[in-house]
Enzyme design. Sequence first.
Site, mmCIF file in Angstrom:
data_model
loop_
_atom_site.group_PDB
_atom_site.id
_atom_site.type_symbol
_atom_site.label_atom_id
_atom_site.label_comp_id
_atom_site.label_asym_id
_atom_site.label_seq_id
_atom_site.Cartn_x
_atom_site.Cartn_y
_atom_site.Cartn_z
ATOM 1 N N THR A 58 -3.345 12.438 16.333
ATOM 2 C CA THR A 58 -2.205 13.334 16.463
ATOM 3 C C THR A 58 -2.613 14.708 16.994
ATOM 4 O O THR A 58 -3.758 15.133 16.813
ATOM 5 C CB THR A 58 -1.543 13.503 15.078
ATOM 6 O OG1 THR A 58 -0.559 14.523 15.148
ATOM 7 C CG2 THR A 58 -2.550 13.898 14.007
ATOM 8 N N ASP A 59 -1.649 15.413 17.573
ATOM 9 C CA ASP A 59 -1.909 16.787 18.019
ATOM 10 C C ASP A 59 -2.029 17.754 16.836
ATOM 11 O O ASP A 59 -2.519 18.877 16.988
ATOM 12 C CB ASP A 59 -0.811 17.272 18.986
ATOM 13 C CG ASP A 59 0.590 17.263 18.406
ATOM 14 O OD1 ASP A 59 0.772 16.869 17.231
ATOM 15 O OD2 ASP A 59 1.526 17.663 19.127
ATOM 16 N N GLU A 60 -1.592 17.302 15.634
ATOM 17 C CA GLU A 60 -1.589 18.224 14.488
ATOM 18 C C GLU A 60 -2.992 18.626 14.058
ATOM 19 O O GLU A 60 -3.162 19.602 13.336
ATOM 20 C CB GLU A 60 -0.857 17.596 13.300
ATOM 21 C CG GLU A 60 0.571 17.248 13.616
ATOM 22 C CD GLU A 60 1.479 17.139 12.399
ATOM 23 O OE1 GLU A 60 1.061 17.524 11.293
ATOM 24 O OE2 GLU A 60 2.608 16.674 12.576
ATOM 25 N N LYS A 106 -6.190 13.136 9.105
ATOM 26 C CA LYS A 106 -6.326 12.585 10.458
ATOM 27 C C LYS A 106 -7.542 13.211 11.152
ATOM 28 O O LYS A 106 -8.286 12.531 11.862
ATOM 29 C CB LYS A 106 -5.056 12.837 11.280
ATOM 30 C CG LYS A 106 -3.841 12.034 10.844
ATOM 31 C CD LYS A 106 -3.995 10.519 11.001
ATOM 32 C CE LYS A 106 -4.014 10.076 12.442
ATOM 33 N NZ LYS A 106 -3.992 8.582 12.528
ATOM 34 N N TYR A 135 -1.934 15.836 5.549
ATOM 35 C CA TYR A 135 -1.844 14.778 6.570
ATOM 36 C C TYR A 135 -2.785 15.079 7.736
ATOM 37 O O TYR A 135 -3.629 14.258 8.111
ATOM 38 C CB TYR A 135 -0.392 14.637 7.079
ATOM 39 C CG TYR A 135 -0.312 13.878 8.388
ATOM 40 C CD1 TYR A 135 -0.635 12.526 8.450
ATOM 41 C CD2 TYR A 135 0.057 14.525 9.571
ATOM 42 C CE1 TYR A 135 -0.584 11.825 9.659
ATOM 43 C CE2 TYR A 135 0.111 13.835 10.781
ATOM 44 C CZ TYR A 135 -0.212 12.482 10.819
ATOM 45 O OH TYR A 135 -0.169 11.796 12.008
HETATM 46 P P1 NAD Z 1 4.365 4.803 10.343
HETATM 47 O O1 NAD Z 1 4.249 5.516 9.047
HETATM 48 O O2 NAD Z 1 5.714 4.477 10.888
HETATM 49 O O3 NAD Z 1 3.579 3.397 10.259
HETATM 50 C C1 NAD Z 1 2.324 3.279 9.658
HETATM 51 C C2 NAD Z 1 2.031 1.791 9.467
HETATM 52 O O4 NAD Z 1 0.727 1.665 8.894
HETATM 53 C C3 NAD Z 1 2.999 1.088 8.506
HETATM 54 O O5 NAD Z 1 3.383 -0.158 9.028
HETATM 55 C C4 NAD Z 1 2.190 0.896 7.234
HETATM 56 O O6 NAD Z 1 2.589 -0.210 6.456
HETATM 57 C C5 NAD Z 1 0.787 0.737 7.793
HETATM 58 N N1 NAD Z 1 -0.262 1.076 6.833
HETATM 59 C C6 NAD Z 1 -0.315 2.195 6.040
HETATM 60 N N2 NAD Z 1 -1.428 2.148 5.271
HETATM 61 C C7 NAD Z 1 -2.087 1.018 5.627
HETATM 62 C C8 NAD Z 1 -3.315 0.443 5.194
HETATM 63 N N3 NAD Z 1 -4.079 1.020 4.259
HETATM 64 N N4 NAD Z 1 -3.705 -0.728 5.763
HETATM 65 C C9 NAD Z 1 -2.939 -1.342 6.697
HETATM 66 N N5 NAD Z 1 -1.764 -0.838 7.126
HETATM 67 C C10 NAD Z 1 -1.347 0.326 6.600
HETATM 68 O O7 NAD Z 1 3.516 5.650 11.363
HETATM 69 P P2 NAD Z 1 3.740 5.927 12.922
HETATM 70 O O8 NAD Z 1 4.643 7.081 13.085
HETATM 71 O O9 NAD Z 1 4.037 4.648 13.594
HETATM 72 O O10 NAD Z 1 2.278 6.418 13.330
HETATM 73 C C11 NAD Z 1 1.275 5.477 13.730
HETATM 74 C C12 NAD Z 1 -0.007 6.227 14.040
HETATM 75 O O11 NAD Z 1 0.223 7.157 15.081
HETATM 76 C C13 NAD Z 1 -0.554 7.033 12.862
HETATM 77 O O12 NAD Z 1 -1.959 6.927 12.873
HETATM 78 C C14 NAD Z 1 -0.122 8.464 13.158
HETATM 79 O O13 NAD Z 1 -1.022 9.390 12.612
HETATM 80 C C15 NAD Z 1 -0.177 8.465 14.674
HETATM 81 N N6 NAD Z 1 0.735 9.417 15.343
HETATM 82 C C16 NAD Z 1 2.070 9.428 15.030
HETATM 83 C C17 NAD Z 1 2.920 10.294 15.720
HETATM 84 C C18 NAD Z 1 4.406 10.343 15.427
HETATM 85 O O14 NAD Z 1 5.086 11.217 15.954
HETATM 86 N N7 NAD Z 1 4.947 9.435 14.632
HETATM 87 C C19 NAD Z 1 2.410 11.137 16.710
HETATM 88 C C20 NAD Z 1 1.034 11.101 17.003
HETATM 89 C C21 NAD Z 1 0.216 10.221 16.314
HETATM 90 O O1 DAU Z 2 2.878 16.068 16.117
HETATM 91 C C1 DAU Z 2 2.667 14.711 15.830
HETATM 92 C C2 DAU Z 2 3.152 14.420 14.440
HETATM 93 O O2 DAU Z 2 4.569 14.458 14.471
HETATM 94 C C3 DAU Z 2 2.663 13.087 13.882
HETATM 95 O O3 DAU Z 2 1.266 13.124 13.755
HETATM 96 C C4 DAU Z 2 3.294 12.792 12.519
HETATM 97 O O4 DAU Z 2 2.922 11.505 12.078
HETATM 98 C C5 DAU Z 2 4.798 12.862 12.674
HETATM 99 O O5 DAU Z 2 5.404 12.677 11.407
HETATM 100 C C6 DAU Z 2 5.225 14.207 13.272
HETATM 101 O O6 DAU Z 2 5.004 15.288 12.343
HETATM 102 P P1 DAU Z 2 6.107 16.453 12.135
HETATM 103 O O7 DAU Z 2 5.886 17.059 10.823
HETATM 104 O O8 DAU Z 2 6.167 17.335 13.331
HETATM 105 O O9 DAU Z 2 7.424 15.524 12.150
HETATM 106 P P2 DAU Z 2 8.768 15.538 11.298
HETATM 107 O O10 DAU Z 2 9.711 14.599 11.971
HETATM 108 O O11 DAU Z 2 8.517 15.356 9.849
HETATM 109 O O12 DAU Z 2 9.307 17.015 11.514
HETATM 110 C C7 DAU Z 2 9.557 17.521 12.829
HETATM 111 C C8 DAU Z 2 9.965 18.982 12.664
HETATM 112 O O13 DAU Z 2 11.260 19.023 12.029
HETATM 113 C C9 DAU Z 2 9.034 19.786 11.775
HETATM 114 O O14 DAU Z 2 8.944 21.117 12.286
HETATM 115 C C10 DAU Z 2 9.737 19.792 10.420
HETATM 116 C C11 DAU Z 2 11.198 19.757 10.787
HETATM 117 N N1 DAU Z 2 12.090 19.057 9.834
HETATM 118 C C12 DAU Z 2 11.732 17.809 9.406
HETATM 119 C C13 DAU Z 2 12.523 17.127 8.510
HETATM 120 C C14 DAU Z 2 12.131 15.752 8.029
HETATM 121 C C15 DAU Z 2 13.271 19.651 9.429
HETATM 122 O O15 DAU Z 2 13.606 20.779 9.857
HETATM 123 N N2 DAU Z 2 14.066 18.972 8.545
HETATM 124 C C16 DAU Z 2 13.725 17.731 8.056
HETATM 125 O O16 DAU Z 2 14.497 17.190 7.210
#
Ligand code: NAD
Ligand code: DAU
Length: 354
Positions: A132-134, A162, A158
């Site tokens: 992630t970019d975080e 990562k 989180y």
């Molecule tokens: P998600 O939470 O929707 O899915 C995570 C999946 O991993 C689920 O199916 C869960 O059951 C599985 N899992 C969790 N713990 C596990 C374990 N111990 N063993 C096997 N499986 C397990 O997450 P996502 O949003 O699809 O993110 C996927 C990946 O991409 C993550 O590594 C996250 O850090 C990264 N990522 C997400 C975003 C985003 O915006 N969602 C952005 C950048 C990177």
């Molecule tokens: O940047 C990549 C990341 O983006 C991934 O690594 C994470 O897995 C993914 O969850 C996401 O993280 P954020 O914290 O940015 O995503 P989230 O959707 O939780 O929140 C997006 C923005 O919106 C953040 O600034 C918090 C805000 N927010 C979120 C929720 C859930 C609100 O204002 N209200 C809300 O109820």
Amino acid sequence: MILVTGGAGFIGANFVLGWIAATGEPVVSLDKLTYAGNLGNLASLAGDARHGFVHGDIADRAAVQRLLAEHRPRAIVHFAAESHVDRSIHGPGAFVQTNVVGTFELLEAARGYWMELAAEERERFRFLHVSTDEVYGSLAEDDPAFTEETPYAPNSPYSASKAASDHMVRAYRHTYGLPTLTTNCSNNYGPYQFPEKLIPLVIANALEGKPLPVYGDGRQVRDWLYVGDHCEAIRVVLERGRPGDTYNIGGNSERRNLEVVHAICDALQEARPREGGYRALVQFVKDRPGHDRRYAIDAAKIRRELGWAPRESFASGLAKTVRWYLDHGAWVAQVKSGQYREWLELNYAARSAA
Ligand code: NAD
Ligand code: DAU
């Protein structure tokens, strides 16, 4: 074939579906099926010989070793993680266990398997770690976007977990020569995203006429990328990325949270008009502790070296996403289990209107 961890989650499921459609190469998904994992996301592959599902934990090294020995993948694409920042604030332990310990155990299993491969297969093998970019921390308004050279400065449990996993992957390349690739991506959105994250939460709440919670002043910035574009970028990195390298992936679509919420309201108003409009449901609530102000990705490297750029604009990607949630009410209803309601209570009850 390839092994995908976290294949039943949001991005993992989009990746598996997109992979089979684009390449036809078989996939085995390994997933623990936590609250975020949903086999329904892969339902369209039921009975398809190109997909196998294994219910298991990446931290169970012996189980992963057995799986690798049985299926002999040419690559591992590692999505499995605890992924929600707010949950990491309420309970960081699970993030350390899966993201740090789990990734370590997976790396150990992968290293053992890779070392035993014949020379040609060893050469070809890849371990692609999805991050992630975080991990880069928070930007001020005028700071340049994150590059692959930006120092790590994670701020939440989180992002710290990562970052730790990224460092382990780096160390396995440097120390043991494991052919790793790491991608650091910005905020994804699209089909199958669990409605704890901003975009699906706002869509789901709006359709029920519930408040749309905006943390703090709503001026935080995220760089939004349509999930299909992220999945295509991962395919490109897997095929053409240089082992040991990291690649930043972003949408070039920086938006303030309030702008995002308003855009969703306007899209819904067009598709399913509501008296008084959806914007009236916006409610400013108590901020997230340690809330990062801005993320932005400089994706010049992957564009220059591998020729990848996103296909969707924020407007086109959001329109597709809103349409998907409107058409998949049954999916939303199914994931809103008792556990989901407990989460809403835990995260939002103490966040009375700001
Ligand atoms: P998600 O939470 O929707 O899915 C995570 C999946 O991993 C689920 O199916 C869960 O059951 C599985 N899992 C969790 N713990 C596990 C374990 N111990 N063993 C096997 N499986 C397990 O997450 P996502 O949003 O699809 O993110 C996927 C990946 O991409 C993550 O590594 C996250 O850090 C990264 N990522 C997400 C975003 C985003 O915006 N969602 C952005 C950048 C990177
Ligand atoms: O940047 C990549 C990341 O983006 C991934 O690594 C994470 O897995 C993914 O969850 C996401 O993280 P954020 O914290 O940015 O995503 P989230 O959707 O939780 O929140 C997006 C923005 O919106 C953040 O600034 C918090 C805000 N927010 C979120 C929720 C859930 C609100 O204002 N209200 C809300 O109820």
